[in-house]
Design a protein around this motif. Structure first.
Motif, short mmCIF file in Angstrom:
data_model
loop_
_atom_site.label_atom_id
_atom_site.label_comp_id
_atom_site.label_asym_id
_atom_site.label_seq_id
_atom_site.Cartn_x
_atom_site.Cartn_y
_atom_site.Cartn_z
N ILE A 5 0.82 -1.22 0.00
CA ILE A 5 0.00 0.00 0.00
C ILE A 5 0.85 1.26 0.00
N SER A 56 -8.35 -7.08 -0.64
CA SER A 56 -9.70 -6.53 -0.51
C SER A 56 -9.70 -5.45 0.57
N PRO A 57 -10.64 -4.50 0.53
CA PRO A 57 -10.68 -3.46 1.56
C PRO A 57 -10.72 -3.99 2.99
N ILE A 96 -7.18 -5.04 3.87
CA ILE A 96 -6.31 -3.87 4.02
C ILE A 96 -6.57 -3.20 5.36
N GLY A 97 -7.84 -3.06 5.72
CA GLY A 97 -8.17 -2.45 7.01
C GLY A 97 -7.59 -3.22 8.18
N PRO A 110 -12.59 4.66 6.67
CA PRO A 110 -12.98 4.17 5.34
C PRO A 110 -12.30 4.93 4.21
N ILE A 142 -8.76 3.62 3.85
CA ILE A 142 -8.77 2.29 3.23
C ILE A 142 -9.05 2.39 1.73
N ARG A 143 -9.97 3.27 1.34
CA ARG A 143 -10.25 3.45 -0.09
C ARG A 143 -9.01 3.91 -0.84
N ASP A 144 -8.29 4.86 -0.26
CA ASP A 144 -7.08 5.36 -0.91
C ASP A 144 -6.03 4.26 -1.03
N LYS A 145 -5.88 3.47 0.01
CA LYS A 145 -4.89 2.39 -0.03
C LYS A 145 -5.31 1.30 -1.01
N HIS A 146 -6.59 1.00 -1.06
CA HIS A 146 -7.07 -0.01 -2.00
C HIS A 146 -6.83 0.45 -3.44
N ARG A 166 -4.73 -1.47 -6.75
CA ARG A 166 -5.42 -1.84 -7.98
C ARG A 166 -4.74 -1.32 -9.24
#
Length: 284
Positions: free
Chosen positions: A37, A165-166, A169-170, A186, A189-193, A197
């Motif tokens: 990440i 998956s989110p 990662i969390g 959240p 986590i979205r930024d890291k996901h 990708r």
């Protein structure tokens, strides 16, 4: 902030390298960690705080970052060569070199190869051993097989998606990346996901997690990187570092060749607590 793209030749291949520049003053090189990440954005908060004193340069590592990744051989020799090419293209000299996590060993090795490139070094939560070798040191024979499986054309992509998956990662971030679980929001986590990708993302992850990017193979070899010939080096040891990684940081500080300082956080304190990291750098 301004961003430019350097075109470096590494391992016989052209490697487009985006580099952020933040602040004004003597040049500083800030190297993000190597992880599933990681991306140069993780250094921007720290660079913003240091930018009143330094002109901070933040590149992405080859094979990592929030962008499609160029395919290069993912091995320590490539990363040593990358820093050599970077220092040839943007030679500084740098008043400050900062490296997080696994970037530490590569920065120290570069400072030894280029003795006038850096006035001082700061290593933030330095590590030298990847996640699987750290967690399962007695099962090294499995690591090349796991790496090959993740790199495989169809199976590899499926395995990778399952493991980034989110929710996973969390859990990973709350377990050892951030010390304060409440900071793993959240949005974070979205930024890291999104980083995971990016095209060709699984190759950097497979190499790092299995120890394929470890700059050395033992604690003794890591300690041997330090000593005579290096600029003054500060190690920032986060209070919430995982037990095994923290023990390696403690061994480095106890060896007496660096100066140690305590900071809050876990394995990504430069991102979770940039104010504390910046204050420690200024106080040194």
């Amino acid at each position: 902030m301004e961003t430019s793209e350097l075109t470096l030749t590494v391992a016989g291949r052209t490697v487009p390298t985006p580099c952020d520049r933040i602040g004004a003053g003597p040049d500083a090189l800030l190297l993000p960690a190597l992880s599933t990440i990681s991306a140069r954005a993780e250094m921007r908060g720290l660079a913003g705080l240091l930018g009143t004193q330094y002109r901070c340069h933040i590149p992405d590592w080859p094979g990592f970052g929030a962008r499609p990744r160029a395919r290069v051989p993912l091995a320590p020799a490539t990363f040593h060569a990358f820093l050599g090419a970077l220092l040839a293209a943007a030679p500084g000299p740098y008043a400050l070199g900062v490296a997080a996590g696994h970037a530490a060993g590569y920065l120290v090795a570069a400072a030894r190869r280029h003795p006038r490139a850096f006035e001082r070094l700061v290593l933030v939560a330095p590590t030298w051993r990847g996640p699987l070798p750290t967690a399962m040191p007695g099962r090294a024979h499995w690591f090349p097989r796991i790496r090959r499986a993740v790199e495989a054309p169809v199976l590899g992509e499926a395995l990778y998606r399952i493991n980034i998956s989110p929710p996973i990662i969390g859990r990973m971030m709350r377990a050892h990346v951030y010390a304060d679980a409440a900071r793993v929001t959240p949005a974070v986590i979205r930024d890291k996901h999104a980083i995971t990708r990016q095209r060709n993302g699984r190759f950097g992850t497979a190499a790092f997690v299995t120890g394929g990017l470890d700059p050395v193979g033992s604690r003794d070899a890591f300690l041997a990187l330090f000593g005579d010939g290096l600029p003054p080096t500060l190690v920032l040891r986060p209070a919430g570092a995982p037990r095994r990684s923290g023990a390696e940081m403690d061994a480095l500080i106890a060896d007496g060749r660096v100066t140690g300082a305590a900071i809050p956080g876990a394995l990504s304190p430069h991102e979770e607590h940039p104010d504390a990291v910046a204050a420690a750098i200024r106080a040194a």
